[in-house]
Every structure is written in C-alpha cells, then in structure tokens.
Design a protein around this motif. Structure first.
Motif, short mmCIF file in Angstrom:
data_model
loop_
_atom_site.label_atom_id
_atom_site.label_comp_id
_atom_site.label_asym_id
_atom_site.label_seq_id
_atom_site.Cartn_x
_atom_site.Cartn_y
_atom_site.Cartn_z
N GLU A 1 35.23 29.99 33.81
CA GLU A 1 33.98 29.88 33.06
C GLU A 1 33.55 28.42 32.96
O GLU A 1 32.39 28.08 33.19
N GLU A 2 34.50 27.51 32.63
CA GLU A 2 34.17 26.11 32.49
C GLU A 2 33.80 25.48 33.82
O GLU A 2 32.88 24.67 33.92
N ASN A 3 34.54 25.87 34.86
CA ASN A 3 34.23 25.36 36.20
C ASN A 3 32.82 25.73 36.60
O ASN A 3 32.06 24.93 37.14
N VAL A 4 32.47 27.00 36.36
CA VAL A 4 31.14 27.49 36.72
C VAL A 4 30.08 26.76 35.92
O VAL A 4 29.05 26.32 36.45
N ARG A 5 30.32 26.58 34.60
CA ARG A 5 29.34 25.92 33.76
C ARG A 5 29.12 24.48 34.19
O ARG A 5 28.00 23.99 34.27
N ASP A 6 30.22 23.77 34.51
CA ASP A 6 30.10 22.38 34.95
C ASP A 6 29.33 22.27 36.25
O ASP A 6 28.50 21.39 36.43
N ARG B 1 39.87 57.57 44.21
CA ARG B 1 38.46 57.36 43.90
C ARG B 1 38.29 56.34 42.77
O ARG B 1 37.39 55.50 42.80
N SER B 2 39.17 56.41 41.80
CA SER B 2 39.06 55.47 40.67
C SER B 2 39.35 54.04 41.13
O SER B 2 38.74 53.09 40.63
N GLU B 3 40.25 53.86 42.09
CA GLU B 3 40.53 52.51 42.60
C GLU B 3 39.33 51.96 43.37
O GLU B 3 39.00 50.77 43.26
N LEU B 4 38.66 52.80 44.15
CA LEU B 4 37.47 52.37 44.85
C LEU B 4 36.39 51.93 43.87
O LEU B 4 35.77 50.86 44.03
N LEU B 5 36.15 52.75 42.85
CA LEU B 5 35.13 52.41 41.86
C LEU B 5 35.50 51.15 41.09
O LEU B 5 34.62 50.36 40.72
N SER B 6 36.80 50.95 40.87
CA SER B 6 37.26 49.74 40.19
C SER B 6 36.99 48.50 41.02
O SER B 6 36.57 47.46 40.50
N GLU B 7 37.20 48.60 42.35
CA GLU B 7 36.92 47.47 43.24
C GLU B 7 35.43 47.12 43.22
O GLU B 7 35.06 45.94 43.16
N LEU B 8 34.58 48.13 43.26
CA LEU B 8 33.14 47.89 43.20
C LEU B 8 32.74 47.29 41.86
O LEU B 8 31.92 46.37 41.79
N ARG B 9 33.35 47.81 40.77
CA ARG B 9 33.02 47.32 39.43
C ARG B 9 33.41 45.84 39.28
O ARG B 9 32.65 45.03 38.74
N ASP B 10 34.59 45.47 39.78
CA ASP B 10 35.03 44.08 39.68
C ASP B 10 34.09 43.15 40.43
O ASP B 10 33.76 42.05 39.95
N ARG B 11 33.63 43.56 41.59
CA ARG B 11 32.71 42.71 42.35
C ARG B 11 31.35 42.61 41.67
O ARG B 11 30.72 41.54 41.69
N ARG B 12 30.90 43.70 41.05
CA ARG B 12 29.66 43.62 40.30
C ARG B 12 29.80 42.66 39.12
O ARG B 12 28.90 41.85 38.87
N GLN B 13 30.90 42.75 38.41
CA GLN B 13 31.11 41.86 37.26
C GLN B 13 31.20 40.41 37.71
O GLN B 13 30.69 39.50 37.03
N PHE B 14 31.85 40.18 38.84
CA PHE B 14 31.96 38.83 39.38
C PHE B 14 30.57 38.26 39.67
O PHE B 14 30.24 37.14 39.27
N LEU B 15 29.74 39.03 40.35
CA LEU B 15 28.39 38.58 40.69
C LEU B 15 27.53 38.42 39.44
O LEU B 15 26.73 37.48 39.34
N GLU B 16 27.68 39.32 38.48
CA GLU B 16 26.93 39.20 37.23
C GLU B 16 27.28 37.91 36.51
O GLU B 16 26.42 37.23 35.93
N HIS B 17 28.58 37.57 36.54
CA HIS B 17 29.03 36.36 35.86
C HIS B 17 28.43 35.12 36.53
O HIS B 17 27.96 34.20 35.85
N LEU B 18 28.44 35.08 37.86
CA LEU B 18 27.87 33.93 38.56
C LEU B 18 26.36 33.86 38.34
O LEU B 18 25.80 32.76 38.21
N GLN B 19 25.69 35.01 38.30
CA GLN B 19 24.26 35.02 38.03
C GLN B 19 23.97 34.49 36.63
O GLN B 19 23.05 33.70 36.43
N GLU B 20 24.77 34.92 35.68
CA GLU B 20 24.58 34.48 34.29
C GLU B 20 24.70 32.97 34.16
O GLU B 20 24.00 32.34 33.36
#
Length: 575
Positions: A552-557, A487-506
């Motif tokens: 981070e730099e790639n995304v910013r550029d 269960r913790s691995e599943l939640l970790s996979e979801l958390r990583d994808r949320r953080q990824f999307l949050e970073h791109l949104q930011e």
C-alpha cells in the motif's frame, strides 16, 4: 483620426523608420554586452497575446510549451464550429528580419562547431547570444527568448507544428495541401481546424525534412512514404501534386510518451475490471488473441496494455512495421521491418516472423496481420507459441472471413487455434467519442454438421447504458481443467486479480514500469501480495496489520511521484 492627422502620420513613417535604423546602426558600431538570464514572465511581460476573432467566443486556453506557446480554443458562432489557435511569441518587423539573418548565420556553428558535451539548448542559447553581441544588438530578454523559441522550434523541433505535437490532447495532425488549414483530432473537440497553414514551397520543404529526420527518402519519383518520426509518432507523407492534387500532404499520428496500462483502459471505460482480470488469467495460461476494430479504435493500445500481464522472464518477441509497442519486460526482443530503395533487400513481416520462430519465443506480438505473414503466425499458434496481433475488422465474423479469404488465406483448421478475439469500436457516447470493447469472443472448434467455425461472445458492450454484459466462458473452463482447479479455486483466482486491479486503480498506479513491477510481484508470491492488500484495507490500527513497509505504501509513494502539475497559468497574463 482626422485626414490631416492621418497624412502627417503617413509622412512621418519613413522618418521614423530611418531613425530606428540609425539607432540600430549605432548599436552595431558600439557593440553590445548581452547578459542572458532565464525568462521571467512577471518582469519581462508576456511573449504573446491573443484576442478572439469577431463572432468567436473563447472556450479555453492552456500551455503547450510554457512560457512560450499556448493554445486558445474558440467557438465560431456563425459556422457553429470550434477553432484551435496556436499562439506563439510575437515578433515586430525588426525582430522578424533579425531572426532571418540569425538563421542563416547560425547554421554553420551548429553543424560544424558542435561540442558533444554541451546540451542542444545550451549551444543554441550561447550561439544566439554571441551573434547578437556580434551584431551589436542590445536585445531585451523578451526579444532574446522570443528568438530562442523560434530557433529551438525550427532547428530542434518540428517547425510550425511543434506546438501541435507538444499538445497532449492531440492524437492526429492532418495537412491536406497548400495554403489549407491544418486539422487535428483533439480528445475534447474531435476534428478541429487550426490557424496553422503552409504555403507551397514551405510545405514541400517541410515534408522532405520530415522524411529526412526519420531516415527516409522522398522525391517526386517516389512521392509516398510511411515512416516513424524520432519522437515515435507515425507519419504518412506525400510530396508534390502527383498523387495528391492539392499539393504535398502529411498525416501524423501521435502516441503517448508512455504506453497505457490496463488501469488506464479501465479508467477510460474501454474495458471493465472483470474483463481485465479475465484477460490476465488467459494470457498467463498462454491463450492467443487478436484485437480487431476500425481505424483509431485503440487496437494497438489495448494489445500493448494487456501484454503487461505476460509472466516475468518469459521470452517475448515483437514484430512491427513501425515502432509502436513498448514493454517493460526483461526478456523482450523487438524487431521492425526494413525497406531499402538502394542497396540491400527489404525485410518484411513475413521474414521477421520466420526468423522469430528460430529465437524460440514464448510470446509473439505482431503489430498487424494483413497478408502472408498471418499464415506463419497461425502456424506458430499451432506449434505452441502464444501470439497476439491486431486486424482491421468490425466483428468476429469479419475477422474470420478476412483470415480465411484473400489475401490472408489461413485454413479453417488453423484458425481454430486462435483463442480470443476482442473487437473494439470508436463510438459516440454522451456527447463525445469513446473507445469500447464492443465484443470479446472465444473461438471454438469446427462444427461437424455445418463445417463452420464455432465462436461465442463472452463480454458485450451495451451502448445504451455504457456497461458490459458477461456470459459463460469455455476458456475459463479449459483453464480450470488444465490446472486441476475446483470451480471455487477458479473463481478465487479471478477474484484476487480483480481485487489487485481495483487496488491499483484506487491508488492511481498508471505508470507502466510500476504497474509491471507490481504484476511481477504478484506472480512471485500472490498470497503475500493479497495479504498486504488486506492489511492495508484494515488499516494501521488493526492488530494483524503488517509492521513492514506494505505494498500500500509503495503504491502510494509511486502514485505521488507520478503526479503532475495540472494548474495551468493564464498564458494571456504571462503566467
């Protein structure tokens, strides 16, 4: 003005007109040497001006084709409505007559003396300059560029509605008949009347031209045509008064030049980041889904966006009536239905879907299911193909009823192979219209006691707070079991994808090519990508920060390169 003065002025008019014509005749006899240069608003002055009609208050104005055409939105205090005014270069009587002659004389050079190596705009400009010199008209740059605008608009563009099609705020353009104002759907003012009107012969010719430009034929004998314009817009055309008593009509539905990404839909509030992470994990693990909703609820837009989560190099095949889907995917085969009035046979979605299965795709995306092709689509689901599609329906129950009954008739035992349903709505919220995922549901098995199909809602939209509520997901439990995760691995996979999307949104990553590339990078090495994100959040002063060029730099550029100028000049002042 006194009566005598008025009479004197009236008497002078024929003489004044004669003098102007004599002056023009002398110019023709002398010839002209025209030096063409770019239009300079500050030096040449504005091409058009606009004053609001009586009882109208100006709300805003913005360019749609700077420095030539702009839009002014006014508020009619008497009728309590907004009005959309297209403002184009002004022509006096002589310039209007001159334009008519130029249009006649320039057709042959454009048709028969085209240089394939010369750009369209360059050819139009050169032919216009040559004709004006031939006429002996020593035109000012204001006159020259006004004439050039109308030549571009009518020969290369879409005539009177060219400015409407250039407005990024407009989604739909509707003409209901002869001598009636065109209406548009504006993302700020919703349905709004414009000052654009077509006369009878003008509208008939325009509808025929739209059909021809899209490679279709329309006539009184076959007066209805649905097609896609060269710019990707979807058009429904009707000619004459046979089926539309008020005269020829058309509706044009515009699509964004570039598809929306999941980040765009998160920004617009259609989905939450948590929902997008959920879709990502389900799509990655080959779960089939359908987007349902009413007209203009964003079904196709959402399906196109979440398709960007398809793993790289997976074989994807799309099937559509008209081209709407756009994927930045290496292994993508696009197919479109074909109608033939003369030679050849029609190729419908059923034919394309049967052919698609022989291409052995991993993901099949169908624009919309509405008939016998749905049975083949569900057969594909049952044989292990992951499929995405859209339907017109306003609830999970309606989707199931439509699938199981005429004219689709998918057996209930096959409907249960569908995994996900997203029901979308176009709703009024906070004074405007918004698109929201009203319900995201999961399809279960058939209840042995009742024989009915089980389903559950995983996410639901609360219209009062404009927020999404979540519930337990059987599909996530299924994915956990398939992968052998805890269960913790599943939640970790979801958390990583949320953080990824949050970073791109930011960082404002909304370009679909860049977004897909970053998702593919995540698929290649998720740990490395997440480490880069962590390093970016810690900052360059942290001892553990990565010395290499970070994501981070790639995304910013990339975000910086995607920025567009939003400071529109005041069109009324000539920019």
């Amino acid at each position: 003005m006194s009566g005598d003065a008025a009479d004197t002025t009236a008497d002078d008019r024929p003489l004044s007109t004669l003098r102007r014509r004599l002056a023009r005749t002398l110019e023709v006899l002398r010839g002209a040497d025209l030096e063409v240069r770019p239009f300079l608003p500050g030096e040449d002055g504005p091409l058009a001006s606009f004053d609001p009609p009586p009882d109208h208050d100006e709300v805003e104005r913005y360019w749609v084709n700077a420095p030539y055409a702009y839009v002014v939105v006014t508020y009619d205090t008497e009728s309590d409505n907004h009005v959309y005014h297209v403002v184009e270069p002004e022509l006096d009587d002589f310039e209007f007559d001159l334009l008519g002659r130029i249009v006649e004389d320039i057709r042959d050079p454009l048709l028969y003396r085209e240089d394939p190596g010369e750009a369209d705009d360059d050819r139009l400009r050169d032919e216009l300059a040559a004709l004006l010199e031939q006429y002996g008209v020593d035109a000012s740059m204001r006159t020259f560029h006004s004439l050039l605008y109308y030549l571009r608009r009518d020969f290369r563009g879409y005539g009177k509605i060219d400015a409407l099609l250039s407005d990024r705020h407009i989604e739909d353009i509707s003409c209901d008949g002869y001598d009636l104002p065109i209406f548009v759907y504006h993302d700020e003012y919703t349905d709004i009347e414009t000052n654009v009107v077509f006369g009878a012969d003008e509208l008939d010719n325009f509808v025929i031209r739209l059909a021809q430009r899209s490679g279709q034929h329309i006539s009184v004998g076959d007066p209805i045509v649905g097609t896609t314009l060269p710019d990707g817009s979807r058009a429904e055309l009707a000619l004459g008064e046979e089926v539309t008593p008020r005269g020829s009509a058309f509706t044009i539905r515009q699509y964004a030049e570039e598809p929306f990404t999941p980040i765009d839909l998160i920004e617009y509030g259609t989905f939450s980041i948590e929902q997008m992470a959920y879709f990502w994990l389900c799509i990655e693990h080959n779960k089939s889904l359908i987007f349902a909703g009413g007209t203009a609820s964003g079904k196709t837009t959402s399906m196109n966006a979440v398709s960007m989560f398809i793993p790289p190099r997976s074989k994807v095949l799309t099937i559509e009536d008209t081209r709407e889907l756009s994927l930045y995917h290496d292994n993508w085969l696009s197919s479109v239905t074909r109608e033939r009035l003369g030679e050849g046979e029609d190729i419908d979605m059923y034919d394309l879907l049967r052919s698609a299965l022989r291409h052995r795709p991993e993901y099949i995306i169908v624009g919309e299911v509405r008939g016998e092709e749905a049975l083949t689509l569900f057969q594909a689901m049952n044989t292990g193909h992951t499929t995405f599609s859209t339907m017109h329906a306003d609830s999970i129950e309606t989707v199931i009823n439509r699938l199981e009954n005429e004219p689709i008739n998918v057996p209930r035992s096959m409907v249960q192979s569908l995994d996900l349903l997203s029901v979308q709505t176009l709703a009024r919220f906070d004074g405007g219209r918004v698109r929201r995922a009203k319900t995201v549901g999961e399809i279960g098995g058939i209840d042995q006691r009742t024989g009915e199909l089980d389903y559950s809602s995983v996410y639901s939209w609360d219209a009062e707070t404009d927020s999404f509520a979540s519930r337990d997901s059987a599909l996530l439990d299924e994915i956990q079991s398939e992968r052998g995760w805890s269960r913790s691995e599943l939640l970790s996979e979801l958390r990583d994808r949320r953080q990824f999307l949050e970073h791109l949104q930011e960082h404002g990553v909304t370009d679909y090519r860049r977004f897909t590339a970053l998702v593919n990078e995540y698929y290649a090495d998720p740990d490395r990508v997440m480490e880069r994100f962590d390093a970016a959040e810690r900052g360059p002063d942290d001892e553990t920060a990565d010395d290499e060029t970070t994501l981070e730099e790639n995304v910013r550029d990339e975000a910086a390169s995607d920025e567009q100028v939003t400071d529109d000049p005041d069109p009324g002042n000539g920019g």
